[in-house]
Write a protein that holds these residues in place. Sequence first.
Motif, PDB file in Angstrom:
ATOM      1  N   GLN A   1       0.828  -1.210   0.000  1.00  0.00           N
ATOM      2  CA  GLN A   1       0.000   0.000   0.000  1.00  0.00           C
ATOM      3  C   GLN A   1       0.861   1.258   0.000  1.00  0.00           C
ATOM      4  O   GLN A   1       0.565   2.227  -0.700  1.00  0.00           O
ATOM      5  CB  GLN A   1      -0.953  -0.019   1.209  1.00  0.00           C
ATOM      6  CG  GLN A   1      -2.114   0.929   1.079  1.00  0.00           C
ATOM      7  CD  GLN A   1      -2.963   0.671  -0.156  1.00  0.00           C
ATOM      8  OE1 GLN A   1      -3.280  -0.458  -0.495  1.00  0.00           O
ATOM      9  NE2 GLN A   1      -3.335   1.732  -0.853  1.00  0.00           N
ATOM     10  N   ARG A   2       1.960   1.234   0.772  1.00  0.00           N
ATOM     11  CA  ARG A   2       2.885   2.369   0.805  1.00  0.00           C
ATOM     12  C   ARG A   2       3.446   2.660  -0.576  1.00  0.00           C
ATOM     13  O   ARG A   2       3.576   3.811  -0.986  1.00  0.00           O
ATOM     14  CB  ARG A   2       4.066   2.051   1.728  1.00  0.00           C
ATOM     15  CG  ARG A   2       3.944   2.549   3.116  1.00  0.00           C
ATOM     16  CD  ARG A   2       5.169   2.079   3.847  1.00  0.00           C
ATOM     17  NE  ARG A   2       5.657   3.098   4.728  1.00  0.00           N
ATOM     18  CZ  ARG A   2       6.616   2.892   5.600  1.00  0.00           C
ATOM     19  NH1 ARG A   2       7.200   1.728   5.671  1.00  0.00           N
ATOM     20  NH2 ARG A   2       7.002   3.849   6.387  1.00  0.00           N
TER      21      ARG A   2
ATOM     22  N   GLU B   1       0.794   4.245  -2.785  1.00  0.00           N
ATOM     23  CA  GLU B   1       0.452   5.620  -2.399  1.00  0.00           C
ATOM     24  C   GLU B   1       1.595   6.602  -2.612  1.00  0.00           C
ATOM     25  O   GLU B   1       1.408   7.805  -2.473  1.00  0.00           O
ATOM     26  CB  GLU B   1      -0.006   5.645  -0.935  1.00  0.00           C
ATOM     27  CG  GLU B   1      -1.349   4.956  -0.739  1.00  0.00           C
ATOM     28  CD  GLU B   1      -1.727   4.777   0.731  1.00  0.00           C
ATOM     29  OE1 GLU B   1      -0.937   5.168   1.619  1.00  0.00           O
ATOM     30  OE2 GLU B   1      -2.808   4.237   0.972  1.00  0.00           O
ATOM     31  N   HIS B   2       2.777   6.103  -2.928  1.00  0.00           N
ATOM     32  CA  HIS B   2       3.932   6.973  -3.131  1.00  0.00           C
ATOM     33  C   HIS B   2       3.696   7.839  -4.376  1.00  0.00           C
ATOM     34  O   HIS B   2       3.140   7.369  -5.366  1.00  0.00           O
ATOM     35  CB  HIS B   2       5.195   6.121  -3.306  1.00  0.00           C
ATOM     36  CG  HIS B   2       6.452   6.901  -3.229  1.00  0.00           C
ATOM     37  ND1 HIS B   2       6.961   7.588  -4.304  1.00  0.00           N
ATOM     38  CD2 HIS B   2       7.308   7.115  -2.203  1.00  0.00           C
ATOM     39  CE1 HIS B   2       8.076   8.188  -3.948  1.00  0.00           C
ATOM     40  NE2 HIS B   2       8.311   7.909  -2.676  1.00  0.00           N
TER      41      HIS B   2
END
Length: 170
Positions: free
Chosen positions: A106-107, A110-111
Amino acid sequence: MKNIVLIGFMGVGKGSVAREIVKVSKMVALDTDDIIESMENRRIKKIFEEEGEEYFRALERKVARWLKKSVENTLISTGGGFYKVPNLKKVGTVVLLNAPFDVIYQRILEHPNAEKKLKKRPLFQDLERARALYEERFPLYLKAADIVIDVDGKEIPKIAKEILKKVKAK
């Protein structure tokens, strides 16, 4: 201060944490993948495509021997499989950055540079394979680590401070 070696699954934030530690300490940072790319004058992806994983792992072992012999007071961020080098604990204090697989993925999504980050990590094109690799490696990361830092829900500056505090106390 001796070296700090950051290990953990690809995308967990080793590079970002390394840059923050450099900002708030007197350490310099090295990235093992960058060293290998410089040695070989080609990208990691190309090395894997042209030479295979065994060749790449041999390069990691070579880098680890050089780090142990030649580098002090340095923050070393590593590739996802660097934890396998036999002399890892002799290179420095090994710090595992830990987060659940779904949080890491997810990180990355979302970057702001998500497309580039995913392209750099082709393994994430096959999520089931990536998840299986994460699950296979996780107990091995724990075994290799001197210190475990849970990064889920924490900002980079807080993670960096926690690492420095725990390494100093060790």
